[in-house]
Scaffold this motif. Sequence first.
Motif, PDB file in Angstrom:
ATOM      1  N   ASN A 212      -6.100   1.903  -2.371  1.00  0.00           N
ATOM      2  CA  ASN A 212      -7.561   2.060  -2.656  1.00  0.00           C
ATOM      3  C   ASN A 212      -7.828   1.291  -4.091  1.00  0.00           C
ATOM      4  O   ASN A 212      -9.006   0.826  -4.067  1.00  0.00           O
ATOM      5  CB  ASN A 212      -7.782   3.450  -2.931  1.00  0.00           C
ATOM      6  CG  ASN A 212      -7.591   4.083  -1.661  1.00  0.00           C
ATOM      7  OD1 ASN A 212      -7.354   3.894  -0.454  1.00  0.00           O
ATOM      8  ND2 ASN A 212      -7.664   5.579  -1.513  1.00  0.00           N
ATOM      9  N   GLY A 213      -6.875   1.363  -4.960  1.00  0.00           N
ATOM     10  CA  GLY A 213      -7.080   0.808  -6.249  1.00  0.00           C
ATOM     11  C   GLY A 213      -7.358  -0.670  -6.019  1.00  0.00           C
ATOM     12  O   GLY A 213      -7.718  -1.473  -6.943  1.00  0.00           O
TER      13      GLY A 213
ATOM     14  N   GLN B 194      -2.576  -5.528  -7.346  1.00  0.00           N
ATOM     15  CA  GLN B 194      -2.859  -6.157  -8.612  1.00  0.00           C
ATOM     16  C   GLN B 194      -1.704  -6.482  -9.539  1.00  0.00           C
ATOM     17  O   GLN B 194      -1.533  -7.251 -10.339  1.00  0.00           O
ATOM     18  CB  GLN B 194      -4.028  -5.370  -9.156  1.00  0.00           C
ATOM     19  CG  GLN B 194      -4.770  -5.975 -10.522  1.00  0.00           C
ATOM     20  CD  GLN B 194      -5.962  -5.006 -11.001  1.00  0.00           C
ATOM     21  OE1 GLN B 194      -6.177  -3.999 -10.430  1.00  0.00           O
ATOM     22  NE2 GLN B 194      -6.804  -5.602 -11.902  1.00  0.00           N
ATOM     23  N   ARG B 195      -0.841  -5.470  -9.660  1.00  0.00           N
ATOM     24  CA  ARG B 195       0.172  -5.310 -10.373  1.00  0.00           C
ATOM     25  C   ARG B 195       0.972  -6.105 -10.419  1.00  0.00           C
ATOM     26  O   ARG B 195       1.813  -6.940 -11.020  1.00  0.00           O
ATOM     27  CB  ARG B 195       0.800  -3.908 -10.611  1.00  0.00           C
ATOM     28  CG  ARG B 195      -0.399  -2.645 -11.032  1.00  0.00           C
ATOM     29  CD  ARG B 195       0.524  -1.387 -11.660  1.00  0.00           C
ATOM     30  NE  ARG B 195       1.371  -0.893 -10.560  1.00  0.00           N
ATOM     31  CZ  ARG B 195       1.152   0.024  -9.530  1.00  0.00           C
ATOM     32  NH1 ARG B 195      -0.175   0.432  -9.396  1.00  0.00           N
ATOM     33  NH2 ARG B 195       2.045   0.285  -8.902  1.00  0.00           N
ATOM     34  N   HIS B 196       1.294  -6.199  -8.966  1.00  0.00           N
ATOM     35  CA  HIS B 196       2.261  -7.532  -8.435  1.00  0.00           C
ATOM     36  C   HIS B 196       1.886  -8.693  -8.827  1.00  0.00           C
ATOM     37  O   HIS B 196       2.945  -9.383  -9.384  1.00  0.00           O
ATOM     38  CB  HIS B 196       2.441  -7.167  -6.919  1.00  0.00           C
ATOM     39  CG  HIS B 196       3.458  -8.278  -6.551  1.00  0.00           C
ATOM     40  ND1 HIS B 196       4.788  -8.095  -6.283  1.00  0.00           N
ATOM     41  CD2 HIS B 196       3.216  -9.442  -5.773  1.00  0.00           C
ATOM     42  CE1 HIS B 196       5.237  -8.982  -5.841  1.00  0.00           C
ATOM     43  NE2 HIS B 196       4.100  -9.860  -5.479  1.00  0.00           N
ATOM     44  N   PHE B 197       0.798  -9.042  -8.905  1.00  0.00           N
ATOM     45  CA  PHE B 197       0.415 -10.497  -9.346  1.00  0.00           C
ATOM     46  C   PHE B 197       0.005 -10.587 -10.790  1.00  0.00           C
ATOM     47  O   PHE B 197      -0.656 -11.638 -10.939  1.00  0.00           O
ATOM     48  CB  PHE B 197      -0.796 -10.929  -8.560  1.00  0.00           C
ATOM     49  CG  PHE B 197      -0.427 -11.106  -6.933  1.00  0.00           C
ATOM     50  CD1 PHE B 197       0.415 -12.194  -6.673  1.00  0.00           C
ATOM     51  CD2 PHE B 197      -0.902 -10.416  -6.032  1.00  0.00           C
ATOM     52  CE1 PHE B 197       1.128 -12.642  -5.233  1.00  0.00           C
ATOM     53  CE2 PHE B 197      -0.334 -10.725  -4.439  1.00  0.00           C
ATOM     54  CZ  PHE B 197       0.588 -11.764  -4.317  1.00  0.00           C
ATOM     55  N   THR B 198       0.054  -9.508 -11.487  1.00  0.00           N
ATOM     56  CA  THR B 198      -0.029  -9.682 -12.756  1.00  0.00           C
ATOM     57  C   THR B 198       1.085  -9.690 -13.572  1.00  0.00           C
ATOM     58  O   THR B 198       2.100  -8.959 -13.745  1.00  0.00           O
ATOM     59  CB  THR B 198      -0.862  -8.541 -13.521  1.00  0.00           C
ATOM     60  OG1 THR B 198      -2.093  -8.258 -12.862  1.00  0.00           O
ATOM     61  CG2 THR B 198      -1.196  -8.372 -14.930  1.00  0.00           C
TER      62      THR B 198
ATOM     63  N   ARG C  39       0.812  -0.966  -0.019  1.00  0.00           N
ATOM     64  CA  ARG C  39      -0.215   0.071   0.091  1.00  0.00           C
ATOM     65  C   ARG C  39       0.941   1.257  -0.066  1.00  0.00           C
ATOM     66  O   ARG C  39       0.667   2.088  -0.681  1.00  0.00           O
ATOM     67  CB  ARG C  39      -0.908   0.126   1.222  1.00  0.00           C
ATOM     68  CG  ARG C  39      -1.572   1.241   1.280  1.00  0.00           C
ATOM     69  CD  ARG C  39      -2.562   1.248   2.472  1.00  0.00           C
ATOM     70  NE  ARG C  39      -3.110   2.760   2.818  1.00  0.00           N
ATOM     71  CZ  ARG C  39      -4.037   3.447   2.225  1.00  0.00           C
ATOM     72  NH1 ARG C  39      -4.911   2.574   1.144  1.00  0.00           N
ATOM     73  NH2 ARG C  39      -4.360   4.565   2.371  1.00  0.00           N
ATOM     74  N   ALA C  40       1.819   1.436   0.781  1.00  0.00           N
ATOM     75  CA  ALA C  40       2.543   2.627   0.996  1.00  0.00           C
ATOM     76  C   ALA C  40       3.445   3.122  -0.300  1.00  0.00           C
ATOM     77  O   ALA C  40       3.607   4.208  -0.613  1.00  0.00           O
ATOM     78  CB  ALA C  40       3.740   2.341   1.965  1.00  0.00           C
TER      79      ALA C  40
ATOM     80  N   GLY D 190      -3.323   3.710  -5.717  1.00  0.00           N
ATOM     81  CA  GLY D 190      -3.475   2.932  -6.959  1.00  0.00           C
ATOM     82  C   GLY D 190      -3.583   1.436  -6.767  1.00  0.00           C
ATOM     83  O   GLY D 190      -4.316   0.936  -5.796  1.00  0.00           O
ATOM     84  N   ASN D 191      -3.132   0.390  -7.527  1.00  0.00           N
ATOM     85  CA  ASN D 191      -3.495  -1.052  -7.468  1.00  0.00           C
ATOM     86  C   ASN D 191      -2.132  -1.678  -7.534  1.00  0.00           C
ATOM     87  O   ASN D 191      -1.942  -2.563  -8.287  1.00  0.00           O
ATOM     88  CB  ASN D 191      -4.223  -1.339  -8.531  1.00  0.00           C
ATOM     89  CG  ASN D 191      -4.039  -1.134  -9.802  1.00  0.00           C
ATOM     90  OD1 ASN D 191      -2.914  -0.298 -10.116  1.00  0.00           O
ATOM     91  ND2 ASN D 191      -4.274  -2.087 -10.759  1.00  0.00           N
TER      92      ASN D 191
END
Length: 292
Positions: free
Chosen positions: A209-210, A148-152, A138-139, A144-145
């Motif tokens: 938040n995202g 989600q980006r980490h696991f995509t 989060r920090a 953002g998200n």
Amino acid sequence: MRITRIVLAAIAAFALLLTTAAAASAASRHYRHYVALGDSYTSGPLIPLPRLDPLGCFRSTNNYPSMLAIGLHVDRFTDISCGGADTSNMTKPQNVPLGQNAPQFSALRPDTDLVTVGIGGNDSALFGTLIDTCPGLRASDPTGNPCQRHFTVDGVDTIKALLPKTQASIQQVLAGIHARSPHAKVLAIGYPRIAPASGYCPNVLPFANGDYAWLSSVEQALNAAVSGAVAADGKSSYVDTYRPSFGHDACQKPGVAWINGKDLNPLAAAPYHPLYAGMYGETQVIKQHLGA
């Protein structure tokens, strides 16, 4: 014309009688042996009061299986759910702190006539991976998200990509229940909503938040895997607790929320797990599904 009206009235009255009788039969069905299978969303860790068989499963005497057993006035009730269980623990013992939980299928009997099973969230360490990873990201991008980006990877959502295997495993679980308890009514229980449909509460759910919408989409995909397994099985039914828990997510005020947030509450619930209110709410949903 008068004879026609009389005949039509008689047909309508007979249809009403059949409908009423069917409803009464569904509502009055008595269950002889109810078995509850599942993971921590079934066992209810830290909801007072805990059972000791074994303590490490964190089975509450106020989880939804216990409430349902009381509400249905079942003759015998066996709750063998256990925190941390996955689909493999239906047929394999599970080592837990201070003991071992027997293979959950060991509770099934030929005369078992009601089974609830809530499983799948721990397969491929799904829930644990998200909880261990997402708050720490989060920090880096609070609005953002990042999770989600980490696991995509190369455009593939690697978390959701795990779920076809989970669905196949749940389907095997359902088949295993039917083989051991062929006359049982089998209910696969979905997972209740954790994150709100809109808004954020980072002090309770410390995700970017995202990522809120993405995390909800993962949970919906998990529930779709459970319901998909039920559809493929063809002999069981799916109980949706996600839609009924709208407005009862972890961001809601005490007494309204069905799910605890990130903080350990030793007299209410484990982090990210159902509260007493959630177990009560799920009980009502299941009872309604049964027509009780």
